[in-house]
Design a protein around this motif. Sequence first.
Motif, PDB file in Angstrom:
ATOM      1  N   SER A  57       0.991  10.114  -3.463  1.00  0.00           N
ATOM      2  CA  SER A  57      -0.198  10.821  -2.990  1.00  0.00           C
ATOM      3  C   SER A  57      -0.082  11.136  -1.496  1.00  0.00           C
ATOM      4  O   SER A  57       0.767  10.603  -0.795  1.00  0.00           O
TER       5      SER A  57
ATOM      6  N   ILE B 287      -1.741   3.864   6.621  1.00  0.00           N
ATOM      7  CA  ILE B 287      -1.356   2.781   5.716  1.00  0.00           C
ATOM      8  C   ILE B 287      -1.186   1.478   6.486  1.00  0.00           C
ATOM      9  O   ILE B 287      -1.626   0.416   6.030  1.00  0.00           O
TER      10      ILE B 287
ATOM     11  N   ILE C  61       0.837  -1.203   0.000  1.00  0.00           N
ATOM     12  CA  ILE C  61       0.000   0.000   0.000  1.00  0.00           C
ATOM     13  C   ILE C  61       0.872   1.253   0.000  1.00  0.00           C
ATOM     14  O   ILE C  61       0.564   2.243  -0.675  1.00  0.00           O
TER      15      ILE C  61
ATOM     16  N   SER D 134       0.778   4.191  -2.830  1.00  0.00           N
ATOM     17  CA  SER D 134       0.406   5.565  -2.476  1.00  0.00           C
ATOM     18  C   SER D 134       1.612   6.488  -2.333  1.00  0.00           C
ATOM     19  O   SER D 134       1.528   7.525  -1.682  1.00  0.00           O
ATOM     20  N   LYS D 135       2.700   6.126  -2.930  1.00  0.00           N
ATOM     21  CA  LYS D 135       3.951   6.878  -2.806  1.00  0.00           C
ATOM     22  C   LYS D 135       3.820   8.325  -3.271  1.00  0.00           C
ATOM     23  O   LYS D 135       4.371   9.234  -2.654  1.00  0.00           O
TER      24      LYS D 135
ATOM     25  N   LYS E 162       0.010   9.552   7.623  1.00  0.00           N
ATOM     26  CA  LYS E 162      -0.007   8.698   6.429  1.00  0.00           C
ATOM     27  C   LYS E 162       0.486   7.289   6.743  1.00  0.00           C
ATOM     28  O   LYS E 162      -0.152   6.311   6.363  1.00  0.00           O
TER      29      LYS E 162
END
Length: 73
Positions: free
Chosen positions: A46, A57, A39, A43-44, A53
């Motif tokens: 965003s 995650i 994940i 999502s790197k 964050k």
Amino acid sequence: MLRELPVALYCGAFAGMTSPLVAGSYSFIILAGLMSGIILAISKTSFHGFGGKLGTIAFGGVCCVSLIIYILN
């Protein structure tokens, strides 16, 4: 690549803080850490500048693994 390793390890540490009531074994924690890493990689690009964050995650990784185990059982 080595610059981003501490971030991934820190995210995995959050996944490792799962309660023993949720995580019944070490294999659950390993799977949750791997899912959190996937994940994180997705999502790197965003959520830049948003707090929490890594914890979010890790929570998502634990939830995904819990759901997969629930479905398989």
